[in-house]
Design a protein around this motif. Structure first.
Motif, PDB file in Angstrom:
ATOM      1  N   THR A   1      16.277  98.735  43.262  1.00 52.97           N
ATOM      2  CA  THR A   1      16.192  98.205  44.613  1.00 52.97           C
ATOM      3  C   THR A   1      16.953  99.154  45.530  1.00 52.97           C
ATOM      4  OG1 THR A   1      18.236  96.889  44.688  1.00 52.97           O
ATOM      5  CG2 THR A   1      16.328  95.892  43.581  1.00 52.97           C
ATOM      6  N   ALA A   2      16.893  98.900  46.818  1.00 53.86           N
ATOM      7  CA  ALA A   2      17.569  99.779  47.779  1.00 53.86           C
ATOM      8  C   ALA A   2      19.083  99.708  47.665  1.00 53.86           C
ATOM      9  CB  ALA A   2      17.147  99.424  49.204  1.00 53.86           C
ATOM     10  N   VAL A   3      19.598  98.660  47.009  1.00 52.57           N
ATOM     11  CA  VAL A   3      21.054  98.521  46.881  1.00 52.57           C
ATOM     12  C   VAL A   3      21.512  98.629  45.432  1.00 52.57           C
ATOM     13  CG1 VAL A   3      21.388  97.201  48.997  1.00 52.57           C
ATOM     14  CG2 VAL A   3      20.793  95.993  46.893  1.00 52.57           C
ATOM     15  N   GLY A   4      20.642  99.136  44.569  1.00 50.90           N
ATOM     16  CA  GLY A   4      21.031  99.350  43.182  1.00 50.90           C
ATOM     17  C   GLY A   4      20.013  98.742  42.222  1.00 50.90           C
ATOM     18  N   PRO A   5      20.160  99.037  40.919  1.00 44.20           N
ATOM     19  CA  PRO A   5      19.196  98.551  39.936  1.00 44.20           C
ATOM     20  C   PRO A   5      19.541  97.155  39.418  1.00 44.20           C
ATOM     21  CG  PRO A   5      20.720 100.066  38.885  1.00 44.20           C
ATOM     22  CD  PRO A   5      21.125  99.994  40.335  1.00 44.20           C
ATOM     23  N   ILE A   6      18.528  96.304  39.334  1.00 40.63           N
ATOM     24  CA  ILE A   6      18.696  95.019  38.668  1.00 40.63           C
ATOM     25  C   ILE A   6      18.466  95.260  37.179  1.00 40.63           C
ATOM     26  CG2 ILE A   6      16.280  94.309  38.966  1.00 40.63           C
ATOM     27  CD1 ILE A   6      19.285  91.964  39.258  1.00 40.63           C
ATOM     28  N   ASP A   7      19.244  94.619  36.323  1.00 43.54           N
ATOM     29  CA  ASP A   7      19.208  94.928  34.891  1.00 43.54           C
ATOM     30  C   ASP A   7      17.824  94.730  34.279  1.00 43.54           C
ATOM     31  OD1 ASP A   7      21.883  95.715  34.612  1.00 43.54           O
ATOM     32  OD2 ASP A   7      22.553  93.641  34.468  1.00 43.54           O
ATOM     33  N   ILE A   8      17.226  93.582  34.547  1.00 38.35           N
ATOM     34  CA  ILE A   8      15.905  93.295  33.967  1.00 38.35           C
ATOM     35  C   ILE A   8      15.040  92.571  34.996  1.00 38.35           C
ATOM     36  CG2 ILE A   8      14.679  91.832  32.297  1.00 38.35           C
ATOM     37  CD1 ILE A   8      16.819  92.426  30.260  1.00 38.35           C
ATOM     38  N   LEU A   9      13.804  93.019  35.135  1.00 43.07           N
ATOM     39  CA  LEU A   9      12.799  92.284  35.901  1.00 43.07           C
ATOM     40  C   LEU A   9      11.816  91.721  34.891  1.00 43.07           C
ATOM     41  CD1 LEU A   9      11.529  91.419  38.596  1.00 43.07           C
ATOM     42  CD2 LEU A   9      10.220  93.555  38.567  1.00 43.07           C
ATOM     43  N   ALA A  10      11.623  90.396  34.936  1.00 48.85           N
ATOM     44  CA  ALA A  10      10.758  89.735  33.969  1.00 48.85           C
ATOM     45  C   ALA A  10       9.788  88.805  34.690  1.00 48.85           C
ATOM     46  CB  ALA A  10      11.600  88.946  32.963  1.00 48.85           C
ATOM     47  N   LYS A  11       8.868  88.238  33.930  1.00 44.23           N
ATOM     48  CA  LYS A  11       7.949  87.212  34.418  1.00 44.23           C
ATOM     49  C   LYS A  11       8.157  85.950  33.571  1.00 44.23           C
ATOM     50  CE  LYS A  11       5.423  89.570  37.478  1.00 44.23           C
ATOM     51  NZ  LYS A  11       5.280  89.188  38.909  1.00 44.23           N
ATOM     52  N   ASP A  12       8.135  84.783  34.227  1.00 41.35           N
ATOM     53  CA  ASP A  12       8.241  83.550  33.464  1.00 41.35           C
ATOM     54  C   ASP A  12       6.859  83.108  32.997  1.00 41.35           C
ATOM     55  OD1 ASP A  12       6.986  82.372  35.647  1.00 41.35           O
ATOM     56  OD2 ASP A  12       8.814  81.475  36.449  1.00 41.35           O
ATOM     57  N   SER A  13       6.783  81.949  32.382  1.00 41.03           N
ATOM     58  CA  SER A  13       5.513  81.491  31.805  1.00 41.03           C
ATOM     59  C   SER A  13       4.441  81.228  32.856  1.00 41.03           C
ATOM     60  CB  SER A  13       5.749  80.218  30.982  1.00 41.03           C
ATOM     61  OG  SER A  13       6.331  79.202  31.790  1.00 41.03           O
ATOM     62  N   ASP A  14       4.862  81.048  34.111  1.00 42.83           N
ATOM     63  CA  ASP A  14       3.904  80.833  35.199  1.00 42.83           C
ATOM     64  C   ASP A  14       3.565  82.120  35.949  1.00 42.83           C
ATOM     65  OD1 ASP A  14       3.799  78.054  34.742  1.00 42.83           O
ATOM     66  OD2 ASP A  14       5.654  77.762  35.873  1.00 42.83           O
ATOM     67  N   GLY A  15       4.118  83.241  35.483  1.00 40.84           N
ATOM     68  CA  GLY A  15       3.853  84.519  36.132  1.00 40.84           C
ATOM     69  C   GLY A  15       4.774  84.822  37.295  1.00 40.84           C
ATOM     70  N   GLY A  16       5.810  83.988  37.497  1.00 39.54           N
ATOM     71  CA  GLY A  16       6.752  84.215  38.588  1.00 39.54           C
ATOM     72  C   GLY A  16       7.765  85.293  38.256  1.00 39.54           C
ATOM     73  N   SER A  17       8.249  85.994  39.271  1.00 44.05           N
ATOM     74  CA  SER A  17       9.222  87.072  39.075  1.00 44.05           C
ATOM     75  C   SER A  17      10.605  86.503  38.799  1.00 44.05           C
ATOM     76  CB  SER A  17       9.282  87.966  40.315  1.00 44.05           C
ATOM     77  OG  SER A  17       8.027  88.544  40.586  1.00 44.05           O
ATOM     78  N   VAL A  18      11.301  87.139  37.864  1.00 43.18           N
ATOM     79  CA  VAL A  18      12.652  86.718  37.491  1.00 43.18           C
ATOM     80  C   VAL A  18      13.544  87.959  37.439  1.00 43.18           C
ATOM     81  CG1 VAL A  18      14.099  85.560  35.786  1.00 43.18           C
ATOM     82  CG2 VAL A  18      11.721  84.819  36.105  1.00 43.18           C
ATOM     83  N   ALA A  19      14.631  87.937  38.203  1.00 37.23           N
ATOM     84  CA  ALA A  19      15.608  89.025  38.195  1.00 37.23           C
ATOM     85  C   ALA A  19      16.801  88.596  37.352  1.00 37.23           C
ATOM     86  CB  ALA A  19      16.055  89.357  39.621  1.00 37.23           C
ATOM     87  N   VAL A  20      17.166  89.438  36.381  1.00 36.76           N
ATOM     88  CA  VAL A  20      18.240  89.101  35.445  1.00 36.76           C
ATOM     89  C   VAL A  20      19.394  90.086  35.597  1.00 36.76           C
ATOM     90  CG1 VAL A  20      18.828  88.630  33.038  1.00 36.76           C
ATOM     91  CG2 VAL A  20      16.468  88.288  33.827  1.00 36.76           C
ATOM     92  N   GLU A  21      20.568  89.563  35.884  1.00 41.45           N
ATOM     93  CA  GLU A  21      21.782  90.380  35.934  1.00 41.45           C
ATOM     94  C   GLU A  21      22.616  90.052  34.698  1.00 41.45           C
ATOM     95  OE1 GLU A  21      24.435  93.237  37.151  1.00 41.45           O
ATOM     96  OE2 GLU A  21      22.438  92.785  37.928  1.00 41.45           O
ATOM     97  N   ILE A  22      23.038  91.095  33.967  1.00 48.99           N
ATOM     98  CA  ILE A  22      23.721  90.911  32.688  1.00 48.99           C
ATOM     99  C   ILE A  22      25.157  91.407  32.789  1.00 48.99           C
ATOM    100  CG2 ILE A  22      23.717  91.541  30.242  1.00 48.99           C
ATOM    101  CD1 ILE A  22      20.677  91.998  30.527  1.00 48.99           C
TER     102      ILE A  22
END
Length: 231
Positions: free
Chosen positions: A139-160
């Motif tokens: 992203t413009a302010v740094g990398p998100i650890d994981i970008l995933a999709k849930d069972s409905d196809g929605g975007s999920v951003a994961v910070e670890i």
């Protein structure tokens, strides 16, 4: 990097509209084309911003704007969404540019880096039907650890994190606010994942609609089977 301290007002027009009235602010113009607007408070979080890819133009104010004291207009237009950020500059107290060179990027804690890799390999840990889009989504302010999709196809951003604290929740909040401006991703849900999550961080995350997930490092490595435990 161009740093400008100016008396200015800000208008954002896009999926949402926002206005910042006239005040002294720090304007950060970065080499990637992004602009961040900061005040002298509110920690590290910008008041508003425009992320790349975008165009940047400077123009003269209209007669009405000039009569109000505006000296020039900065217009940033996102080339993907047509969102616009307009900075009305009244006066400039400081304007200086710096060449920072190529940044090597954030070097993560060894455990955090390994957790990221393991969770990407076992993304179903987050829930049935989850799928990995990519690790280190920029992203413009740094990398998100994981970008995933849930069972409905929605975007999920994961910070670890190895240890989840309030700073980590604030970091994920910043990513989510930016990613939810992208119509190709929005709406984006947040997941804050860590081996240990402090109670204060969990309360803040829950208040902001961010799901917390406690990671079992040994289980992810296949060295421990939680279902076979007696206690």
């Amino acid at each position: 990097m161009r740093l400008v301290i100016a008396e200015c007002s800000i208008d954002y027009a896009g999926r949402l509209s926002a206005h910042l009235p006239k005040a002294s602010r720090l304007l950060m113009l970065k080499a990637d084309g992004s602009l961040l607007v900061h005040s002298d408070g509110g920690s590290y979080k910008p008041l508003n911003w425009m992320s790349p890819p975008c165009t940047f133009t400077i123009s003269d104010p209209s007669a009405t704007e000039a009569a109000a004291g505006v000296t020039e207009l900065w217009t940033l237009t996102n080339t993907k969404t047509d969102d616009k950020l307009v900075v009305s500059v009244y006066s400039t107290r400081h304007d200086e540019s710096f060449e920072l060179g190529v940044d090597p990027g954030l070097i993560k804690d060894g455990v955090e880096a390994h957790l990221q890799k393991l969770l990407a390999e076992h993304i179903e840990t987050l829930g049935s039907g989850y799928s990995l889009v990519r690790r280190e989504y920029m992203t413009a302010v740094g990398p998100i650890d994981i970008l995933a999709k849930d069972s409905d196809g929605g975007s999920v951003a994961v910070e670890i994190k190895r240890r989840g604290e309030i700073d980590g929740v604030e970091q994920l909040t910043r990513y989510l606010e930016l990613m939810n401006r992208d119509p190709l991703l929005a709406p984006v849900q947040g997941v804050f994942a860590a081996q240990e999550i402090r109670p204060q961080a969990r309360v803040l995350a829950t208040d902001r609609g961010i799901r917390c997930v406690t990671l079992d490092y040994d289980a992810l490595r296949g060295m421990d089977d939680p279902e076979s435990r007696l206690f």
